[in-house]
Design an enzyme around this catalytic site. Sequence first.
Site, short mmCIF file in Angstrom:
data_model
loop_
_atom_site.label_atom_id
_atom_site.label_comp_id
_atom_site.label_asym_id
_atom_site.label_seq_id
_atom_site.Cartn_x
_atom_site.Cartn_y
_atom_site.Cartn_z
N ASP A 6 0.87 -1.18 0.00
CA ASP A 6 0.00 0.00 0.00
C ASP A 6 0.91 1.23 0.00
OD1 ASP A 6 -2.38 1.57 0.22
OD2 ASP A 6 -1.95 1.86 2.34
N SER A 7 0.30 2.38 -0.28
CA SER A 7 1.07 3.63 -0.21
C SER A 7 1.50 3.92 1.24
CB SER A 7 0.22 4.78 -0.75
OG SER A 7 -1.03 4.79 -0.09
N CYS A 69 -3.57 -0.88 -2.26
CA CYS A 69 -3.87 0.53 -2.53
C CYS A 69 -4.79 0.64 -3.75
CB CYS A 69 -2.55 1.27 -2.80
SG CYS A 69 -2.78 2.99 -3.25
N GLU A 147 -6.42 9.60 9.32
CA GLU A 147 -5.06 9.43 9.88
C GLU A 147 -4.84 10.29 11.12
OE1 GLU A 147 -1.91 9.01 7.08
OE2 GLU A 147 -2.89 7.20 6.33
N CYS A 179 -11.26 2.94 -1.37
CA CYS A 179 -9.99 3.41 -0.81
C CYS A 179 -9.71 2.62 0.47
CB CYS A 179 -10.10 4.91 -0.47
SG CYS A 179 -8.66 5.58 0.37
N HIS A 181 -8.71 3.33 3.33
CA HIS A 181 -9.10 3.90 4.62
C HIS A 181 -10.61 3.92 4.87
CE1 HIS A 181 -5.05 5.42 4.10
NE2 HIS A 181 -5.05 6.03 5.26
N1 DGL Z 1 -4.01 3.84 -0.13
C1 DGL Z 1 -4.63 4.90 -0.92
C2 DGL Z 1 -5.80 4.30 -1.70
O1 DGL Z 1 -6.38 3.29 -1.33
C3 DGL Z 1 -5.07 6.05 -0.04
C4 DGL Z 1 -3.94 6.86 0.53
C5 DGL Z 1 -3.12 7.57 -0.53
O2 DGL Z 1 -3.63 8.50 -1.18
O3 DGL Z 1 -1.97 7.18 -0.72
O4 DGL Z 1 -6.15 4.84 -2.73
#
Ligand code: DGL
Length: 261
Positions: A6-7, A69, A147, A179, A181
């Site tokens: 993930d990012s 991600c 976050e 997403c 989150h």
């Molecule tokens: N993990 C990213 C997503 O699911 C969200 C956080 C980011 O923008 O890096 O798109």
Amino acid sequence: MIGIFDSGLGGLTVTKEILKQTPEYKIIYFGDTARLPYGTKQPDLIKSWSENNLDWLSQNGAEVLVIACHTASSWAYDYLREKIEKPLFEMVSPSVEIALNKTRSGRVGVIGTPGTIKSDIYSRKFASSPRIKLFQQACPLFVPMIEEGWINHLATREVAKEYLKPLIEAKIDTLILGCTHYPLLGDLIKDIIGPSVEIIDPAEALVLKIKDFFDKNSAIQNKIKKGNNHAFHFSAQPYNLELISRLCLDREIQGKIVKND
Ligand code: DGL
């Protein structure tokens, strides 16, 4: 090992679902916290960073790979699936399949980062189903609010009302939380959008796909390293690690900082 990238930390929500449903496999996680967020970055960067991250996971023993991600799934999966030799999973298609099964009216909503929505991947995925009318909404403020731990915060509720307004007006009956989150805001979103809208958590849809793959590919399944000494790696010290790992994974984790390029 199941390699998850993930990012940043949001992919821990996906990790939680994988651990819940397939607890026997060891997880190796990579969060690209040095380059976070992906949701506002340009596609060519997301493609090459995603390739770095998957290569890193492969070189460090992952037998199966997951792009947790959504932004990376949206922009990089089609580019990477030819290049990566190991089984590779992404977040978009599994939730689209579930939405197609669940929607009665055909009016489906998707929320995601600006990058995910701009990629228009969901329109392409639903294109072969003419009965679907898709409504998409970028929600750039959700990730930073989550976050901060603002899950039940009044400000988050106000922002969510604003983002969800067009989807309520569009009378959607199904909503994809596109997403990493957003499942953390599932209850809040449900409260605002109403009980008649079916909320789809893509992590649950993903794990169905993974389990189905394992059922059909027992040779690969048997090769995957088992164990519960999961390993979490990041390209920079994550922000709010204790809080976010508790929110996303229900426990605190220790992260190791590594170089992935
Ligand atoms: N993990 C990213 C997503 O699911 C969200 C956080 C980011 O923008 O890096 O798109």
